[in-house]
Scaffold this active site. Sequence first.
Site, PDB file in Angstrom:
ATOM      1  N   GLU A  84       0.798  -1.245   0.000  1.00 29.96           N
ATOM      2  CA  GLU A  84       0.000   0.000   0.000  1.00 29.96           C
ATOM      3  C   GLU A  84       0.823   1.285   0.000  1.00 29.96           C
ATOM      4  O   GLU A  84       0.527   2.225   0.742  1.00 29.96           O
ATOM      5  CB  GLU A  84      -0.957  -0.014   1.202  1.00 29.96           C
TER       6      GLU A  84
ATOM      7  N   GLU B 111      -5.968 -10.950  -1.115  1.00 34.18           N
ATOM      8  CA  GLU B 111      -6.792 -10.753   0.089  1.00 34.18           C
ATOM      9  C   GLU B 111      -8.262 -10.696  -0.303  1.00 34.18           C
ATOM     10  O   GLU B 111      -8.964  -9.725  -0.025  1.00 34.18           O
ATOM     11  CB  GLU B 111      -6.381  -9.446   0.804  1.00 34.18           C
TER      12      GLU B 111
END
Length: 356
Positions: A149, A256
């Site tokens: 991220e 995910e």
Amino acid sequence: MCCGMVVLNACVKHSKENNDITLAEAYAPYFDIGTAISLHSINNETEPLLRKHFNSITCENEMKPIEIHPEENIYRFERADSMVNYAIRNKKKIRGHCLIWHQQVPDWFFYDEGKTASKELLLKRMKEHILTVVSHYKGLVYCWDVVNEAVDDDSTRIYRPTLWYQIAGEEYIEKAFEYAHFADPDALLFYNDYNCERPEKRERIYTLLKKLKDKNVPIHGIGLQGHWSIYEPTEKNLEDAIERFASLGLIIHITELDISLYPWEKMPRKMFPGENDTLTAELEERFNTQYLMAFNQFLKHSDVIKSVTFWGISDKYSWLNFYPVAHRRNYPLLFDRNMHPKPIYYKLLELPDRRK
Ligand code: GLA
């Protein structure tokens, strides 16, 4: 000690005559089927499902810096080790998650006697962290989410202004990959992020990854987190993202995956008065459609998609029951709160054969 890929592929034999075929077996010719696990999932009622249906695991939290390296001179590997041992005993691959992130990282990395650490010190600490953790799991963890991220939600800039970035600039990203590659030259190294399918964020991530590739930074793949919903991504946005990242010569892992019933939100909040969290037949239909769309795309692009990891096993323990809205029930996974496979489980099970 190594659960190598060759051994695993032999274990997950695709046998159509077996009525009890699992998801991992059905997809074995195409990609791995993984799940995130916590310590409780190897000890509670989800464990039989984990053992049976998945051939790859990711530690949901236990390999993150705050857990594994809470103080500069203290490493705590016990919790992650017990999960790694579980995976080895049960012949499952292990995805490493995650080395560098702006969350779940202890403050000590960034400070030096009360002041902000210098770039040199921060990179030295990062190097030590990565070399120690990656070496500890060398030959066991076959791939790592190296940087998580790093791209901002703000569309006017590429880099998230984290302490990593503020102190070390964009160089921290390439350094992280170089250190990980040095520690384990055989490990596959990933950049991992969310909302990679939204066209404008996709392009900013593409710019970052292209820069890394042009500089010959050792990066092998991108992890599309797959925290999706019944509203997004569209099939076109998903396919465009897969093709765009694959055009850089990267492999793709869905890292995910969970499909929320609610539109994407980031800021934690309480339930609004009257906010409804009931699963209606209509919502379940949309949920099924979105999973089928996603898996059709994964199969279509299985030349580049090599692993699909769900972010959990049963709805009972999904983080989405608490985030971003506390105590709002969500239904994002393949097994319900009673550990029963949902209708979508069976639809996904049949999908590879139906496409032939
Ligand atoms: C991000 C991280 C994961 C996890 C989820 C929330 O996606 O990459 O490790 O913390 O948030 O569960």
